[in-house]
Every structure is written in structure tokens, then in C-alpha cells.
Design an enzyme around this catalytic site. Structure first.
Site, PDB file in Angstrom:
ATOM      1  N   GLU A 180       0.827  -1.211   0.000  1.00  0.00           N
ATOM      2  CA  GLU A 180       0.000   0.000   0.000  1.00  0.00           C
ATOM      3  C   GLU A 180       0.865   1.266   0.000  1.00  0.00           C
ATOM      4  O   GLU A 180       0.473   2.300  -0.517  1.00  0.00           O
ATOM      5  CB  GLU A 180      -0.940  -0.006   1.212  1.00  0.00           C
ATOM      6  CG  GLU A 180      -2.304   0.567   0.898  1.00  0.00           C
ATOM      7  CD  GLU A 180      -3.334   0.370   1.988  1.00  0.00           C
ATOM      8  OE1 GLU A 180      -2.964   0.097   3.150  1.00  0.00           O
ATOM      9  OE2 GLU A 180      -4.529   0.502   1.683  1.00  0.00           O
ATOM     10  N   LYS A 220     -13.761   2.140  -3.128  1.00  0.00           N
ATOM     11  CA  LYS A 220     -14.543   2.585  -1.962  1.00  0.00           C
ATOM     12  C   LYS A 220     -15.762   3.375  -2.411  1.00  0.00           C
ATOM     13  O   LYS A 220     -16.875   3.148  -1.945  1.00  0.00           O
ATOM     14  CB  LYS A 220     -13.681   3.511  -1.089  1.00  0.00           C
ATOM     15  CG  LYS A 220     -12.898   2.814  -0.016  1.00  0.00           C
ATOM     16  CD  LYS A 220     -12.339   3.876   0.938  1.00  0.00           C
ATOM     17  CE  LYS A 220     -11.247   3.300   1.798  1.00  0.00           C
ATOM     18  NZ  LYS A 220     -10.546   4.318   2.590  1.00  0.00           N
ATOM     19  N   HIS A 266       7.864 -26.628   0.679  1.00  0.00           N
ATOM     20  CA  HIS A 266       7.151 -27.709  -0.006  1.00  0.00           C
ATOM     21  C   HIS A 266       6.026 -27.152  -0.864  1.00  0.00           C
ATOM     22  O   HIS A 266       5.089 -27.856  -1.206  1.00  0.00           O
ATOM     23  CB  HIS A 266       6.610 -28.698   1.032  1.00  0.00           C
ATOM     24  CG  HIS A 266       7.718 -29.340   1.814  1.00  0.00           C
ATOM     25  ND1 HIS A 266       8.285 -30.545   1.446  1.00  0.00           N
ATOM     26  CD2 HIS A 266       8.397 -28.910   2.906  1.00  0.00           C
ATOM     27  CE1 HIS A 266       9.253 -30.839   2.297  1.00  0.00           C
ATOM     28  NE2 HIS A 266       9.349 -29.860   3.192  1.00  0.00           N
TER      29      HIS A 266
HETATM   30  O1  PA5 Z   1      -2.762   1.751   5.919  1.00  0.00           O
HETATM   31  C1  PA5 Z   1      -3.835   2.292   5.744  1.00  0.00           C
HETATM   32  O2  PA5 Z   1      -3.990   3.528   5.816  1.00  0.00           O
HETATM   33  C2  PA5 Z   1      -5.081   1.473   5.470  1.00  0.00           C
HETATM   34  O3  PA5 Z   1      -4.794   0.151   5.232  1.00  0.00           O
HETATM   35  C3  PA5 Z   1      -6.018   1.579   6.658  1.00  0.00           C
HETATM   36  O4  PA5 Z   1      -5.403   1.049   7.796  1.00  0.00           O
HETATM   37  C4  PA5 Z   1      -7.334   0.844   6.398  1.00  0.00           C
HETATM   38  O5  PA5 Z   1      -7.900   1.283   5.202  1.00  0.00           O
HETATM   39  C5  PA5 Z   1      -8.303   1.112   7.529  1.00  0.00           C
HETATM   40  O6  PA5 Z   1      -8.469   2.498   7.686  1.00  0.00           O
HETATM   41  P1  PA5 Z   1      -9.064   3.091   8.991  1.00  0.00           P
HETATM   42  O7  PA5 Z   1      -8.115   2.866  10.112  1.00  0.00           O
HETATM   43  O8  PA5 Z   1      -9.229   4.546   8.688  1.00  0.00           O
HETATM   44  O9  PA5 Z   1     -10.364   2.425   9.243  1.00  0.00           O
END
Ligand code: PA5
Length: 476
Positions: A302, A445, A331
Site C-alpha cells: 500500500e 470505496k 514444499h
Molecule cells: O494503511 C492504511 O492507511 C489502510 O490500510 C487503513 O489502515 C485501512 O484502510 C483502515 O483504515 P481506517 O483505520 O481509517 O479504518
């Protein structure tokens, strides 16, 4: 005095990066030439200077979590004590960075069958992390969890993530029904201090709240209340965890890359990406570290998977993370790693001293291919298999490196997580991308909001409704 204050103990617990098998010295022409590292030094220096500037400016508050949370830690310890006294189960509601860290740390530092232990053998309540909205799994939770005896920790930095807020709505409804007056005492909200909907609801309902500080995004949040409360509730020494991260920060703040493991790791990954190594495999040789690899996968994917650089040029940057497990995946996947495309960097996570040993008894002396195992230990066997796999990969010209933990404890896990966070940040600087955003998940989203009828998304709904219909001929 806690052991993490003892300098000698700290140094004996130092997590090390061994990058020998990334270099031409060991891999020949398939390796990275030290001259290439040398050539990258000016850019690496710029990257480290820029990171130091961002830290100074307070833009990367996650960097300072190891050392600036004394008041927060005290509050967390108090809340954790109260939860331990009042509840027999603790459930985390969250997703992405709000779930993977708590899972990774719990798996690393507590008993592998923690929830199945008798109450007196556990340091805290049973822990469940609900990190999905699968209806079967959610429904199944109520077969093993009694809401009346449970504390729910709703974790969402943005305070608006649909998955987490759906879980929250389900849980609060259940609690109102089953507990009635005082149901709010079953909820702790971990969220932004001002932004988002959860903080509004928390204030309205009077929930206990913990703050995710500004400048601490989800995947960089394990060392703030997001990860610290679940860990403290389950008896993990969060001071030792933070102290490990602070110890690693000393090395990761070095401006000389030759002394900075995060900078060197990032430089080598960056050079490797430049020669088509598009996959980064994280392969711990310890079940306890299995979910550290899953946590790393999110952090790496990410943070670095970006379409454009900071100047808006299309770069489609990133390296696909793969979580594997030694020896299990020897394996399953190692055949590919050894003989498939030259497109991977493999990172082993190894442990010098396992917390337990297990002897392999002698037997079947008439069958030497079995009896040779007798008298060894499982820790000896797993270490031999890691060394053998590392040897085989190196012989086959495959870039690999090892992050060595003297043992798995809160101090080394703090170091490990922090090292990987800084490595990610340095790599992001080298790639000239924004490490901390995630624009690529926005379209999905928004489409979800439209499909679920969220006000304000009517146009998006029309756009979705007018998308080309799937053809039956392509569905078999
Ligand atoms: O790393 C990130 O920003 C995302 O993976 C968030 O952790 C995830 O989308 C969850 O977001 P939030 O903590 O706002 O619910």
C-alpha cells in the site's frame, strides 16, 4: 530494572540485516554490484535528509512513537488493567492497518494457542480480531464470544471505514439488546482526535477513547494505541516493544547508509526493482512471525504501489509482496523461487534462539534415512533447513537477504517492525512517490458507497449502472 534498560542485554538482542546474498560477491553477475550501491549514495543521502526534514517538521509522527508516548502508555496500561478485570474476551474491530499489526504482535509474542489456554494460563482475556465483513465469520463469532462478557475495541483512524463501522453497528446493536444500560462500557474507540464519525459517536455515547495521532497512517500505526492497547490487554510488555523500536531508531537515523540497516535495505531493494525484481517475498522461519509477513505485505504494497510520482509523472511503482512461511512453503513455493523467473528478492526472517526446544527421539536404527534425525532438535532442524534453502537460492543466483532476530520477544519485535517501516519510507523517497497515501483504493470505496446507497454518491451510482454489462459467452 527492566531488562531493556540493560545495555548489554539490548546489544545482545540487536536485530541484524545480513545482505551478503544480495551482492555480486556471492551471486556473481546476478547480484548487486557494490559500485551500483556507491552510485546510488547521493540519492540515498538526499532521501535520508528528506526523511529527517519530514520528521523534524512533524510530518511523519510515526517516527517518534517509540519515544514520545509516556502519558499515552500510562493511560493504555490503566485501561488494559480495567479490561482484564472486567471481561473474559477482547475483540478488535478493524481492517487493514488497524488489524494486521495487532494480529502480528499477538501471534509473535503470545502463546500460539493463546485463546485455547485456561484462564489462569493466560495473561489477559481471549483475543479475536475481526478484520473482515464475511457474514459467516461474523455470525460464527457469536458462537464463541458472549457479548455480555466482552470488550470491543473499534479501531479506525479515519473513523469512517465502512467495514469497521458496519461491525460497530452490529456490535452496538447487540450490546444495547443484551446489556442494556451501561452497554457503552463494553466499547473502546481508537480513532482520530477530531476527524471522522467514530469520534463524534464516541463523544455522544461516552465511550473510552484512545487517539491515533496525526501523521500516523494505518499501516504505520502498530506502535500507537492501535496496536498498544490490544497488546497490553493480552499481557504483552508494550514498554519493551517501544524500547525495541527506539533502539532500532538509533540505527535507522544514521545518515551514513553503511551504518543504517533501513537505508541499506531500501537501497538494495530499489536497485533490485530497477533490474526487474518485482516481487518481494518475506519468509519467516518461525510460526510466531507468520503474521509479521502479512503485516509487511500491507505496509510494502500500500505504501509503494503508486501510479504517479510526487511530480505527477506516471511511474506505476511498487514491488508485489508475498508472505511465505519456512519451512512449510519449501514444499510449496521454493521450487518457483529457485528455478522460476529472476523476479524476486527473498527475505528470510530467522531466529537464533527459539523460546522452546523439542528433541527428536531416536528410533528405527535399521532405517538410516529416518534414524539420522534422532537426537537432533526441531530448532536445529528448522535452522538447518533455512540455511540449506538460503544456500540453494544463492547457488541458483537468487537475490536473498536475512533479517536475524536473536530471539522473538517484545524488544526484537519492536525493532523488526520499526526497521521495516523505515525501510519502506526510505524506499518511497527513492521512488519519489507519496508513501503515505492510497489513492488506488478510493475508486473501489466510492463504488461501494454508490452500490450501498450512501447519500452524495448518486452520480457514481449512475456511472456504475451504465457500465458495460457482462457477456454470457464469457461465463462458463
Ligand atoms: O494503511 C492504511 O492507511 C489502510 O490500510 C487503513 O489502515 C485501512 O484502510 C483502515 O483504515 P481506517 O483505520 O481509517 O479504518
Amino acid at each position: 530494572m527492566p531488562r531493556y534498560r540493560d545495555e548489554q542485554w539490548r546489544d545482545s538482542m540487536r536485530v541484524r540485516l545480513d545482505y551478503n546474498n544480495m551482492m555480486t560477491d556471492f551471486l556473481g553477475e546476478r547480484g548487486i554490484d557494490p559500485a551500483d550501491v556507491q552510485g546510488l549514495l547521493p540519492r540515498l543521502n538526499d532521501a535520508l535528509t528528506e526523511l529527517a526534514r519530514k520528521r523534524e517538521n512533524g510530518e511523519t509522527a510515526w517516527r517518534d512513537l517509540p519515544t514520545n508516548q509516556e502519558t499515552v502508555v500510562k493511560k493504555i496500561e490503566k485501561i488494559a488493567d480495567e479490561i482484564r478485570d472486567s471481561f473474559d474476551t477482547f475483540v478488535v474491530l478493524g481492517i487493514g492497518g488497524s488489524a494486521l499489526g495487532p494480529i502480528a504482535v499477538q501471534q509473535a509474542l503470545n502463546h500460539p494457542h493463546y485463546n485455547e489456554l485456561a484462564d489462569e494460563d493466560r495473561e489477559g482475556p481471549r483475543l479475536y480480531v475481526v478484520d473482515n465483513i464475511d457474514p459467516e465469520k461474523m455470525q460464527a463469532l457469536w458462537d464463541v464470544v458472549d457479548p455480555e462478557a466482552t470488550c470491543f475495541n473499534v479501531i479506525t483512524k479515519s473513523g469512517s471505514t465502512s467495514e469497521t463501522m458496519s461491525q460497530f453497528l452490529i456490535v452496538s446493536d447487540l450490546l444495547k439488546d443484551m446489556v442494556g444500560e451501561g452497554w457503552q462500557e463494553h466499547i473502546v474507540a481508537t480513532t482520530d482526535a477530531e476527524k471522522g464519525n467514530l469520534i463524534k459517536i464516541a463523544r455522544q455515547e461516552g465511550f473510552t477513547t484512545l487517539v491515533v495521532p496525526d501523521g500516523v497512517g494505518g499501516r504505520f500505526s502498530e506502535l500507537c494505541p492501535v496496536g498498544l492497547l490490544p497488546a497490553a490487554v493480552c499481557g504483552i510488555d508494550i514498554r519493551e516493544l517501544l524500547s525495541g523500536a527506539a533502539y532500532m531508531d538509533e540505527f535507522c537515523s544514521e545518515l551514513d547508509p553503511a551504518k543504517n540497516p533501513a537505508a541499506m535495505a531500501a537501497a538494495l531493494q530499489y536497485i533490485a526493482m530497477g533490474s526487474g525484481k518485482n516481487i518481494s517475498v518475506m519468509m519467516p522461519y518461525a510460526d510466531s512471525l507468520r503474521y509479521v509477513a502479512a503485516w509487511y505485505a500491507q505496509l510494502w504494497a500500500e505504501s509503494l504501489g503508486k501510479k504517479v510520482d510526487v511530480d505527477g509523472n506516471v511511474v506505476n511503482a511498487g514491488q508485489t509482496p508475498v508472505a511465505a512461511l519456512g519451512v512449510t512453503d519449501q514444499h510449496s513455493q521454493v521450487q518457483l523461487y529457485t528455478e522460476g523467473p529472476y523476479d524476486k528478492v527473498i527475505t528470510f526472517l530467522t531466529v537464533d534462539e527459539y523460546r522452546d526446544t523439542h528433541y527428536i527421539p531416536s528410533g528405527y536404527e535399521d532405517i538410516p534415512a529416518v534414524s539420522f534425525l534422532g537426537g537432533h532438535t526441531l530448532d536445529g532442524l528448522i535452522q538447518a533447513e533455512q540455511a540449506a534453502t538460503e544456500y540453494a537460492l544463492t547457488k541458483a543466483g537468487r537475490l536473498n537477504r536475512t533479517i536475524r532476530l536473536p530471539e522473538v520477544n517484545a524488544f526484537t519485535i519492536g525493532q523488526l517492525l520499526y526497521l521495516m517501516e523505515v525501510e519502506t519510507a526510505v524506499t518511497g523517497e527513492l521512488l519519489c512517490i507519496n508513501t503515505y497515501d492510497q489513492p488506488g483504493v478510493e475508486e473501489g470505496k466510492n463504488a461501494t458507497y454508490a452500490l450501498m446507497g450512501r447519500p452524495g454518491y448518486e452520480e457514481k451510482k449512475k456511472e456504475l449502472d451504465s457500465r458495460p454489462q457482462k457477456k454470457d459467452q464469457y461465463i462458463l
